[in-house]
Design an enzyme around this catalytic site. Structure first.
Site, PDB file in Angstrom:
ATOM      1  N   TYR A  71       0.835  -1.208   0.000  1.00  0.00           N
ATOM      2  CA  TYR A  71       0.000   0.000   0.000  1.00  0.00           C
ATOM      3  C   TYR A  71       0.869   1.258   0.000  1.00  0.00           C
ATOM      4  O   TYR A  71       0.599   2.224  -0.707  1.00  0.00           O
ATOM      5  CB  TYR A  71      -0.918  -0.015   1.225  1.00  0.00           C
ATOM      6  N   PHE A 126      -7.717  17.937 -25.883  1.00  0.00           N
ATOM      7  CA  PHE A 126      -8.309  16.646 -26.212  1.00  0.00           C
ATOM      8  C   PHE A 126      -9.662  16.538 -25.500  1.00  0.00           C
ATOM      9  O   PHE A 126      -9.933  17.280 -24.570  1.00  0.00           O
ATOM     10  CB  PHE A 126      -7.375  15.489 -25.815  1.00  0.00           C
ATOM     11  N   ASP A 127     -10.511  15.605 -25.928  1.00  0.00           N
ATOM     12  CA  ASP A 127     -11.899  15.617 -25.438  1.00  0.00           C
ATOM     13  C   ASP A 127     -12.019  15.472 -23.919  1.00  0.00           C
ATOM     14  O   ASP A 127     -12.821  16.161 -23.294  1.00  0.00           O
ATOM     15  CB  ASP A 127     -12.802  14.611 -26.188  1.00  0.00           C
ATOM     16  N   ASP A 216       0.338  18.357 -21.906  1.00  0.00           N
ATOM     17  CA  ASP A 216      -0.467  17.139 -22.019  1.00  0.00           C
ATOM     18  C   ASP A 216       0.351  16.205 -22.910  1.00  0.00           C
ATOM     19  O   ASP A 216       0.483  16.431 -24.104  1.00  0.00           O
ATOM     20  CB  ASP A 216      -1.831  17.498 -22.631  1.00  0.00           C
ATOM     21  N   ALA A 218       0.674  12.722 -23.710  1.00  0.00           N
ATOM     22  CA  ALA A 218       0.390  11.332 -24.099  1.00  0.00           C
ATOM     23  C   ALA A 218       1.365  10.791 -25.153  1.00  0.00           C
ATOM     24  O   ALA A 218       1.781   9.653 -25.085  1.00  0.00           O
ATOM     25  CB  ALA A 218      -1.044  11.231 -24.595  1.00  0.00           C
ATOM     26  N   LYS A 259      -0.413   5.468 -23.880  1.00  0.00           N
ATOM     27  CA  LYS A 259       0.088   5.719 -25.243  1.00  0.00           C
ATOM     28  C   LYS A 259       1.601   5.498 -25.263  1.00  0.00           C
ATOM     29  O   LYS A 259       2.053   4.379 -25.386  1.00  0.00           O
ATOM     30  CB  LYS A 259      -0.258   7.148 -25.698  1.00  0.00           C
ATOM     31  N   HIS A 449     -20.174  11.277 -28.096  1.00  0.00           N
ATOM     32  CA  HIS A 449     -19.756  10.327 -29.124  1.00  0.00           C
ATOM     33  C   HIS A 449     -19.559   8.910 -28.594  1.00  0.00           C
ATOM     34  O   HIS A 449     -19.629   7.956 -29.348  1.00  0.00           O
ATOM     35  CB  HIS A 449     -18.468  10.817 -29.802  1.00  0.00           C
TER      36      HIS A 449
HETATM   37  N1  F0G Z   1      -4.600  13.693 -23.545  1.00  0.00           N
HETATM   38  C1  F0G Z   1      -4.531  13.272 -24.811  1.00  0.00           C
HETATM   39  C2  F0G Z   1      -3.793  14.084 -25.825  1.00  0.00           C
HETATM   40  C3  F0G Z   1      -5.141  12.071 -25.169  1.00  0.00           C
HETATM   41  O1  F0G Z   1      -5.069  11.652 -26.431  1.00  0.00           O
HETATM   42  C4  F0G Z   1      -5.826  11.319 -24.178  1.00  0.00           C
HETATM   43  C5  F0G Z   1      -6.477  10.076 -24.503  1.00  0.00           C
HETATM   44  C6  F0G Z   1      -5.841  11.797 -22.878  1.00  0.00           C
HETATM   45  C7  F0G Z   1      -5.213  12.995 -22.603  1.00  0.00           C
HETATM   46  C8  F0G Z   1      -6.537  11.060 -21.767  1.00  0.00           C
HETATM   47  O2  F0G Z   1      -5.801   9.963 -21.359  1.00  0.00           O
HETATM   48  O3  F0G Z   1      -7.202   7.967 -21.938  1.00  0.00           O
HETATM   49  O4  F0G Z   1      -5.337   7.806 -20.299  1.00  0.00           O
HETATM   50  O5  F0G Z   1      -7.406   8.996 -19.704  1.00  0.00           O
HETATM   51  N2  F0G Z   1      -6.696   9.707 -25.660  1.00  0.00           N
HETATM   52  C9  F0G Z   1      -7.236   8.440 -26.079  1.00  0.00           C
HETATM   53  C10 F0G Z   1      -7.392   8.472 -27.560  1.00  0.00           C
HETATM   54  C11 F0G Z   1      -8.430   7.960 -25.346  1.00  0.00           C
HETATM   55  O6  F0G Z   1      -8.025   7.545 -28.109  1.00  0.00           O
HETATM   56  O7  F0G Z   1      -6.872   9.380 -28.221  1.00  0.00           O
HETATM   57  P1  F0G Z   1      -6.489   8.608 -20.810  1.00  0.00           P
END
Ligand code: F0G
Length: 463
Positions: A71, A126-127, A216, A218, A259, A449
């Site tokens: 833990y 990103f979304d 950000d 990824a 990623k 979506h």
């Molecule tokens: N930032 C970016 C640029 C992303 O592409 C994603 C996720 C996230 C943050 C969020 O990260 O999924 O670990 O919570 N993108 C995926 C995609 C879902 O299909 O592009 P996460």
């Protein structure tokens, strides 16, 4: 030898179940024309996302047994922390179960009691980043350079921040901006990179106005590779050195380890500010877990640590970027409108240009995505008016672009899978005039979506 090959051998495979066009017509109808509702075993080639879908290496799998599930104070955490710091030397590294959990915690800190009136600029949010900020009342503003909004326009760094617009915004709204963000590579804008010069200059503007810069991150390694290839002065730099320079300009980062670390799960928030870090750890304990595991198990942290070393290998990145370019070039030669140059993790098709007879609010990207599934069993996500069209005030407006993203999982598909993808699109392109738009028959209040139900226009609704 000039031929670029996959720099790995395959030790373990997952069989693909083949289906027919007739079966897929039934399956997509049952999924209400939303590819997120399909079962993955009904998909032949799954390009829905490159997130969490990587093939882990033998080295990563071997780390699973090493995972220590204590833990508090697990050695797996310290190995993870050290691997992150090797590339991104932030003072505080806070493990989360994936990227959006890190975003959620960051949002809670910057929003405070209410985010209303606050603004966070980004090249393109990103979304999930956008949804986290907007859900807290913060305005999520996209300030990508103009070149980044023209799919056919060739430019080496289409993910760059528009520095002039950022400066104007900082000048006018400084009091309302808690931080500035850069997304590398710019996923929603076609997986396009941000140059080192642009990161440096964004940081200089942030400093002038006393604002922290967050990245950000990824797809940070793909971004670093593009810098090495395209930006003068970096040809002889190693990828780890480029990564370290990128982060030397940042005050913090959010990361989706799903990623660019080849992990199936994981992420982190890293930052230098002690006060924010303390607040972040309090949120972490409430929502994710104790600060030495956060949202991850010990074995997840081991896989991230091992993956961080593999992702910055140049042979891998060379193959990775080339395999995306390969499909992009073939589609381009056929006349299929693609975002140029190819992005780092995906081929993006400009569905608005390919299907000009379908207006944006009849979702040309979704129409193409459905056609790809029916024709070839390929699953790819729309990134356009279906994803982004619903506005915070409830109205609907076309997104800047209507793209379909063919996201390539890392180390998963071979070149003949790539040829199959091209063949499928060639067939659809030949009868593109027959494709029909769609209407939404049900949608949730946000992130529609993922779960919305649709129906093709010009077809009777099934009873
Ligand atoms: N930032 C970016 C640029 C992303 O592409 C994603 C996720 C996230 C943050 C969020 O990260 O999924 O670990 O919570 N993108 C995926 C995609 C879902 O299909 O592009 P996460």
């Amino acid at each position: 030898m000039k031929t670029i090959i996959e720099p790995f051998r395959i030790k373990s495979v997952e069989p693909i179940r083949m289906t027919t066009v007739e079966e897929r017509e039934q399956l997509i109808r049952a999924a209400d024309y939303n590819v997120f509702s399909l079962k993955s075993e009904d998909v032949i080639i799954d390009l829905l996302t490159d997130s969490g879908t990587s093939a882990m290496s033998a080295g990563q799998w071997s780390m699973l047994m090493r995972g220590d599930e204590s833990y508090a104070g697990s050695p797996s955490f310290y190995r993870f922390e050290e691997a992150v710091r090797e590339l991104m030397p932030f003072k505080h590294i806070i493990p989360t179960h994936q990227g959006r959990a890190a975003e959620h915690i960051l949002t809670a800190i910057v929003a405070g009691d209410s985010g209303h009136g606050k603004i966070i600029p980004n090249n393109t949010h990103f979304d999930t980043t956008r949804a986290n900020f907007e859900n807290a009342g913060i305005t999520a503003l996209d300030l990508v350079v103009e070149e980044g909004l023209d799919p056919a326009f060739e430019h080496p760094f289409k993910g760059n921040m528009d520095l002039q617009r950022l400066e104007q915004l900082l000048e006018k709204e400084a009091d309302n901006i808690p931080l500035v963000e850069l997304t590398i590579t710019n996923n929603a804008g076609g997986g396009q990179p941000v140059s080192m010069e642009n990161i440096r200059e964004t940081k200089a503007l942030c400093e002038r106005y006393g604002k922290p810069l967050y990245i950000d991150s990824a797809r940070f390694a793909e971004n670093a590779y593009f810098i090495k290839r395209r930006e003068p002065g970096y040809q002889d730099s190693s990828i780890p050195d480029i990564v370290r320079e990128m982060y030397s300009y940042a005050d913090g980062m959010t990361m989706s380890g799903k990623k660019d670390t080849f992990a199936n799960m994981g992420g982190w928030l890293a930052l230098n500010d002690d006060t924010w870090a303390e607040q972040a750890r309090t949120h972490l304990i409430m929502t994710e877990g104790f600060p030495t595991y956060g949202g991850m198990s010990g074995r997840d942290m081991e896989c991230l640590a091992a993956g961080l070393k593999e992702i910055v290998e140049e042979d891998y990145l060379h193959y990775r970027i080339r395999s995306i370019e390969y499909i992009n070039e073939k589609l381009d030669a056929l006349g299929v409108p693609v975002v140029k140059p190819a992005g780092g993790h995906a081929v993006f098709i400009d569905a608005r240009a390919m299907l000009p007879h379908i207006p944006p609010l009849q979702y040309p990207g979704q129409a193409l995505s459905v056609a790809m599934y029916v024709t070839g069993g390929i699953r790819a996500a729309e990134i356009g008016s279906f994803m982004f069209g619903r506005q915070p005030d409830g109205s609907e407006a076309p997104a800047g672009m209507d793209l379909v993203r063919l996201a390539m999982p890392r180390r998963v598909y071979t070149q003949s899978h790539g040829d199959y993808i091209v063949e499928c699109l060639e067939e659809i392109y030949g009868r593109r005039d027959e494709l029909k738009g769609l209407e939404i028959t049900w949608e949730p209040p946000s992130l529609r979506h993922f779960t919305a139900r649709l129906h093709p226009l010009g077809c009777a609704l099934a009873a």
